[in-house]
Design an enzyme around this catalytic site. Structure first.
Site, PDB file in Angstrom:
ATOM      1  N   HIS A 135       0.832  -1.210   0.000  1.00 55.99           N
ATOM      2  CA  HIS A 135       0.000   0.000   0.000  1.00 55.99           C
ATOM      3  C   HIS A 135       0.866   1.259   0.000  1.00 55.99           C
ATOM      4  O   HIS A 135       0.632   2.192  -0.780  1.00 55.99           O
ATOM      5  CB  HIS A 135      -0.917  -0.015   1.227  1.00 55.99           C
ATOM      6  N   GLU A 136       1.869   1.293   0.864  1.00 52.42           N
ATOM      7  CA  GLU A 136       2.735   2.479   0.951  1.00 52.42           C
ATOM      8  C   GLU A 136       3.589   2.638  -0.303  1.00 52.42           C
ATOM      9  O   GLU A 136       3.813   3.757  -0.768  1.00 52.42           O
ATOM     10  CB  GLU A 136       3.624   2.389   2.192  1.00 52.42           C
ATOM     11  N   HIS A 139       1.643   4.350  -3.000  1.00 52.21           N
ATOM     12  CA  HIS A 139       1.609   5.810  -2.873  1.00 52.21           C
ATOM     13  C   HIS A 139       2.831   6.453  -3.529  1.00 52.21           C
ATOM     14  O   HIS A 139       2.731   7.467  -4.211  1.00 52.21           O
ATOM     15  CB  HIS A 139       1.556   6.216  -1.399  1.00 52.21           C
ATOM     16  N   GLU A 203      -6.316   6.762  -1.203  1.00 54.90           N
ATOM     17  CA  GLU A 203      -6.273   5.581  -0.350  1.00 54.90           C
ATOM     18  C   GLU A 203      -6.923   4.389  -1.037  1.00 54.90           C
ATOM     19  O   GLU A 203      -6.416   3.265  -0.970  1.00 54.90           O
ATOM     20  CB  GLU A 203      -6.951   5.861   0.997  1.00 54.90           C
TER      21      GLU A 203
END
Length: 274
Positions: A135-136, A139, A203
């Site tokens: 997930h990070e 980003h 997100e």
């Protein structure tokens, strides 16, 4: 990873933020009598410095340190594998004592940093940690962290200029002082509304990218459940409001949904599982 919808939203929000910044520069030029060329050069330099400072401040605010590879070889291996899958360079990995299970990313492709909390590593299973890391990394790959950091900085600058405008045009008494504070807060919140909007959407995109990278949304869904429960039980958190907006799970305290930096975690979990 290309997301036309995310890119379009960031372009629109970026244009709006630039307009706010340009107005603030013109107001500052009129208030202090600075020449146009100096305001333009100063604005460009200030944005660059602010991005660097914002990234540094986020990491420093939680006391992050480099994640030693000899102690956490599995995390480094997971990140290396995910980076190869996602087509990005391995970011700097750091660990922090946030007091809650959480993680965040700052920087851009080729110069990114991922920070995880000690509590998160202790709380989650290996595949769940991998989901959070994916997930990070998403980003960083999507470059949306740059928008968040710059957006927060521009909101602060516009608020400061608004405060000075009130003070310079008023009688410089105690009433003007308190009015300047109120105006600054309102202006900053108004500018941040646009940042909040892109924050919530990014997100969902990062969740989707993470699920694609690890082959399933279930590990990240379980991770979000544990992170949410951990945040609810925690009595103290070392995460400030600005870093909170960058984290995988926001701790929105008492504000309306309009001002939330993250979508409802239940909706994120449902999307990952369905």
């Amino acid at each position: 990873m290309r997301h036309p919808s995310l890119v379009a939203r960031m372009a629109v929000v970026g244009s709006i933020l630039f307009a706010f910044y340009a107005v603030a520069a013109v107001v500052a030029m009129g208030a202090f009598g600075a020449p146009l060329w100096l305001v333009l050069v100063g604005s460009v330099l200030f944005v660059g410095v602010q991005y660097k400072v914002g990234k540094w401040a986020a990491v420093r605010s939680v006391g992050a340190e480099d994640l030693p590879e000899d102690r956490y070889p599995e995390i480094h291996r997971q990140v290396e594998s995910l980076c190869e899958e996602m087509g990005i360079e391995k970011p700097r990995l750091m660990i922090a004592r946030m007091g809650v299970p959480n993680a965040f990313a700052v920087g851009r492709k080729g110069a990114g940093t991922v920070v995880v909390s000690e509590v998160l590593i202790r709380t989650l299973d290996g595949d769940e940690v991998e989901g959070v890391l994916a997930h990070e990394l998403a980003h960083i790959g999507n470059r949306d962290v740059v928008m968040m950091v710059l957006g927060q900085g521009i909101a602060s600058i516009v608020a400061i200029v608004a405060q000075w405008a009130v003070l310079l045009t008023g009688d410089n008494d105690i009433a003007d002082f308190f009015l300047a504070i109120v105006v600054g807060q309102v202006v900053q919140l108004f500018v941040m509304l646009f940042v909040f909007a892109i924050s919530r959407y990014r997100e969902y995109v990062a969740d989707s990218d993470a699920a694609g990278a690890i082959g399933s949304g279930e590990p990240l869904a379980r991770a979000l459940e544990k992170i949410s429960r951990g945040n609810e039980r925690a009595s103290d958190s070392a995460v400030d409001e600005q870093v909170n907006a960058l984290c995988i799970s926001g701790q929105d305290r008492g504000l309306a949904r309009l001002f939330a930096t993250h979508p409802p975690i239940e909706k994120r979990i449902d999307r990952l599982r369905n």
